[in-house]
Design an enzyme around this catalytic site. Structure first.
Site: not given
Ligand code: 4AZ
Length: 855
Positions: A87, A139, A241, A243-244
């Site tokens: 994503h 993902d 932020g 993520s990944g």
């Molecule tokens: C995001 O937006 C995100 N609490 C990543 C992890 C979580 C929520 C949002 C988990 O990248």
């Protein structure tokens, strides 16, 4: 965060990306030459609720940059390969060009010179074919670097689990990243990589948590290939932020990447652990994508001792966390009540919002509101909390930046020198997220706030019910502004008290906060009222817009999700509504359109005269009811009878429990006229009636009768039950009226024609009023029925002077904006009118057939 969730939901609709995914032909047990050492940081040496990591602890952590800044995390799995989340790279169903991305390796703090860090261009981004949106899984992404990373103490690959690898429920693992430290709260400088310990949650445990409605009343179905980590009580989590980035678990001295940070509902929320893409199921896909590269990623076999991890416990797999804030044994004994003592002034009241922070009005600390410096006498400040033997010392004062000019931001946070142990008392109050919607009818109470006078009597224990946004806004709001629809932050919160105002008591100078309860949990919903004479506070500034500031400063205030979701019919409204205009003397004639809670006529009064008869009256000002003279005074009688007036009776009230008001009549005023007196009487009530949805003055209008307005005769069908009914009528022009009644009517008499079939709706003896609705939406009183007639009404407009003088604060609308007839000159009537006058409808017909000659 709401935007973020919206985004998640939008992504759901996106179609799969053509590309890289093909079922792997490789057997999962196939051995790779283990030439790449993985998962071993140099021996030595946010994520929500995490802390700064030490340099070199997580040498596989990669920062992926786009447009000059960090966007997502990733993990180094081989010199030329980074694992991340799909994503991060897919927008509106399209994979972004690899050339726009770069990978920063070996970075610890992203501020200033990236010592020891190096950057690699991204040559390719690979995403599984079946990825469409985070909530549908898959993902995962692989990034091929344009040139291999330079391995060293701060740049090393992590180990990948094989498909057969099992991570046990309850295992303590670590997530890392430069993401937000709370929802909508970015990691502050110097942007040091954050780490947080998270426990793996088995599928059943996680599904159980996500099957219960959470923020936005949403539930979620976990899919295969997803993995959860976190805590039922929340507070430690990944966030936007991160993520990944990797979720890694140590086994046999090596770190294996169990998951890729994918998404969640908010960050750190109760019963909403982070959701990760499980890495093990993607062994074949990863091998497939990286085939041919040397060295490729390492998939060491799982150490045998780790394989015997605990299976997910059957009985413990549904541990739901309850709110830790906002509980009290008894309303009124607030375990968060904090008394702040500053040398030289009276104590000021605030609320404990976390282990270490107290929220109070900034006006408690007048000299320090707009100053950046800490008060010089802070050492002598004390905070007394319930059940604490000694007062706490204060370490820091943080006023809200707008505190000095915006009353809605009159807030300051006080940090305690040492955190207090939370228990039954002291216990923090819950704070609402910005998107919280306190439902109309919510049960609320007041709590001391600031340095006001104490409440008169035991009144602070009063229970109140929240008015809907429409009523709150239209009764007390700014003129001309529209009412925010449910789900948008309100501009005001209005409690409607369940008990009547106490006689003679005065609430002057007392300041309050508004606590509202959901499912037995108390939220600090509003602060400070507009001082309104001696009356109880009726309008509060919503606190919810300050949630982000409070969590930003305190890093751990208890923001709690909305717990009650039964929006009722109001929930279906999505359009913004506007309020009818106010008069100089406040709001009048308000009635929501369409009437949501059944028929409601808040100005209709039952006038009970001498225990004998009941007739209709109309509230025309907070202490005055207008009624027909013949109802309250018998001809020839000189004594003023005993009269009781009831308001808020009959019809459905927007308050769940009908809010009834009764008053005695202490005087009757009749118009002073030389000639024929209009049959109108003003009844003075023993005390004012505070405007509310169940007792609200109608609007008045000075002149004429409305043109084209919809008008109604309001009365009761049955004199016993007195359920209000309204019959639709047209008001005849003065000429029609004059001709119909052969000029026999006193001046100021109005005639009406009932709409088909409406004639018998109201009971005649109750002297019903005649109302019209203006184009602006306000309801206006036009006349009161003349004795014994269904069709004739004594007009109230011509009595403006008398009503205004007697009542003082009569809600007369300005004459403009309300079209009306001027007095007509012609007295010419067709000769047959008299014969037909027994039937107004027939007479009207005749009249319309006759050509009119106007002078
Ligand atoms: C995001 O937006 C995100 N609490 C990543 C992890 C979580 C929520 C949002 C988990 O990248």
């Amino acid at each position: 965060m709401s935007q973020h969730l919206l985004l998640l939901l939008v992504i759901l609709a996106i179609s799969p990306i053509p590309g890289a995914f093909q079922d792997s032909a490789l057997s999962p047990t196939q051995e790779e030459p283990e030439d790449l050492d993985c998962g071993r940081p140099e021996p030595s040496a946010r994520i929500v609720g995490g802390s700064d990591s030490q340099p070199g602890t997580w040498p596989w952590q990669v920062s992926l940059h786009h447009g000059g800044g960090h966007i997502c995390g990733g993990s180094l799995i081989a010199p030329s390969w980074v694992l991340s989340a799909a994503h991060c790279f897919v927008t509106n169903g399209t994979l972004e060009p690899a050339a726009e991305w770069s990978a920063v390796l070996g970075v610890h703090s992203q501020d200033g010179p990236l010592d020891g860090a190096h950057v690699r261009a991204v040559a390719a981004i690979l995403v599984p074919d079946n990825y469409s949106s985070v909530e549908r899984g898959a993902d995962v992404a692989l990034l091929r670097l344009a040139s291999p990373a330079r391995l060293g103490p701060s740049v090393r690959p992590v180990c990948l689990p094989r498909a057969s690898h099992r991570f046990a429920h309850g295992t303590a693992c670590w997530a890392t990243g430069w993401g937000d430290v709370q929802e909508e709260d970015p990691l502050p400088l110097p942007w040091v990589l954050q780490e947080v310990e998270l426990r793996l949650l088995g599928e059943a445990a996680c599904q159980c948590l996500y099957s219960r409605p959470g923020p936005f009343n949403l539930t979620f179905q976990l899919l295969p290939g997803m993995l959860c980590a976190g805590y039922p009580e929340g507070r430690r989590d990944t966030c936007q932020g991160d993520s990944g980035g990797p979720l890694v678990c140590e086994e046999g001295g090596r770190w294996f990447q169990a998951g890729i940070t994918s998404f969640g509902f908010g960050c750190g929320r109760r019963n909403r652990p982070g959701v990760f893409t499980a890495v093990a199921p993607y062994e074949a896909w990863i091998r497939e994508q990286v085939s041919g590269s040397d060295p490729g990623p390492a998939f060491p076999t799982q150490p045998p001792e780790a394989q015997s991890g605990l299976p997910e416990p059957m009985n413990e797999n549904c541990t739901i966390a309850l709110p830790e804030c906002g509980k009290t044994r008894r309303p009124g004994a607030w375990p968060w009540e904090a008394q702040v003592m500053v040398p030289g002034s009276r104590p000021c009241y605030g609320a404990l919002v976390s282990e270490s922070w107290v929220l109070a009005p900034a006006s408690c600390f007048p000299g320090h509101i707009s100053s950046d410096r800490q008060p010089s006498d802070l050492d002598y400040w004390r905070v007394q909390l319930p059940s604490r033997p000694r007062a706490e010392q204060v370490a820091r004062l943080v006023p809200h930046e707008n505190a000095s000019w915006d009353d809605a931001s009159n807030l300051a946070l006080l940090q305690l020198r040492a955190p207090v142990n939370l228990s039954a008392a002291p216990r923090p109050v819950c704070l609402p997220h910005p998107e919280h919607y306190f439902l109309p009818g919510s049960r609320c109470r007041l709590a001391r706030w600031g340095r006001g006078e104490p409440a008169p009597g035991a009144s602070s224990l009063l229970e109140a019910e929240l008015l809907s946004a429409w009523w709150c806004h239209c009764l007390y709001g700014r003129q001309g502004a529209s009412v925010p629809p449910p789900g948008e932050p309100p501009q005001a919160l209005c409690p409607a008290y369940q008990e009547e105002e106490e006689e003679g008591s005065c609430w002057n100078y007392s300041h309050w906060s508004l606590l509202c309860r959901e499912e037995g949990t108390w939220f600090l919903a509003g602060i400070r009222d507009f001082p309104s004479d001696c009356l109880r506070p009726r309008v509060f500034y919503p606190l919810q817009t300050h949630g982000p500031w409070i969590s930003h400063v305190t890093r751990g205030a208890y923001l709690e999700d909305q717990l009650a979701w039964d929006w009722g019919p109001e929930g279906e409204e999505t359009e913004a509504k506007t309020c009818p205009p106010h008069t100089e003397n406040g709001a009048c004639g308000l009635r929501p359109e369409p009437a949501l809670m059944g028929v409601l006529w808040p100005w209709l009064a039952e006038v009970h005269v001498a225990g004998e008869r009941v007739c209709a009256g109309i509230l025309v000002a907070p202490g005055w009811v207008l009624a027909a003279t013949h109802c309250v005074l018998r001809p020839g009688s000189t004594t003023v009878p005993y009269i009781e007036v009831y308001l808020g009776r009959g019809g459905a009230s927007p308050l769940p429990q009908s809010h009834q008001v009764s008053r005695l009549v202490i005087s009757i005023r009749l118009p002073r006229h030389l000639g024929l007196r209009p049959p109108l009487a003003l009844l003075e009530l023993s005390s004012r009636v505070e405007p509310s949805p169940s007792a609200l003055p109608i609007c008045l209008h000075p002149g004429g009768t409305p043109l084209g307005a919809s008008c109604w005769v309001l009365g009761w069908k049955d004199p016993q039950d007195r359920v209000p009914v309204a019959a639709a009528v047209s008001i005849l022009t003065p000429r029609l009226c004059h001709c119909l009644y052969q000029g026999l009517l006193p001046p100021g008499t109005l005639c009406v024609l009932y709409a088909e079939g409406q004639e018998d709706r109201c009971e005649v003896t109750s002297a019903p009023p005649l109302l019209c609705q203006t184009e602006g939406g306000s309801w206006v009183l036009v006349g009161m029925a003349v004795r014994g007639s269904r069709e004739l009404f004594a007009a109230t407009g011509p009595e403006e002077a008398w009503i205004s003088q007697t009542v003082g604060e009569a809600p007369f609308l300005p004459p403009s904006g309300f079209p009306h007839w001027l007095t007509e000159g012609s007295d010419l009537c067709p000769p047959d009118m008299a014969r037909a006058s027994g039937s107004p409808r027939a007479a009207l017909f005749l009249l319309l057939l006759t050509p009119l000659i106007q002078g």
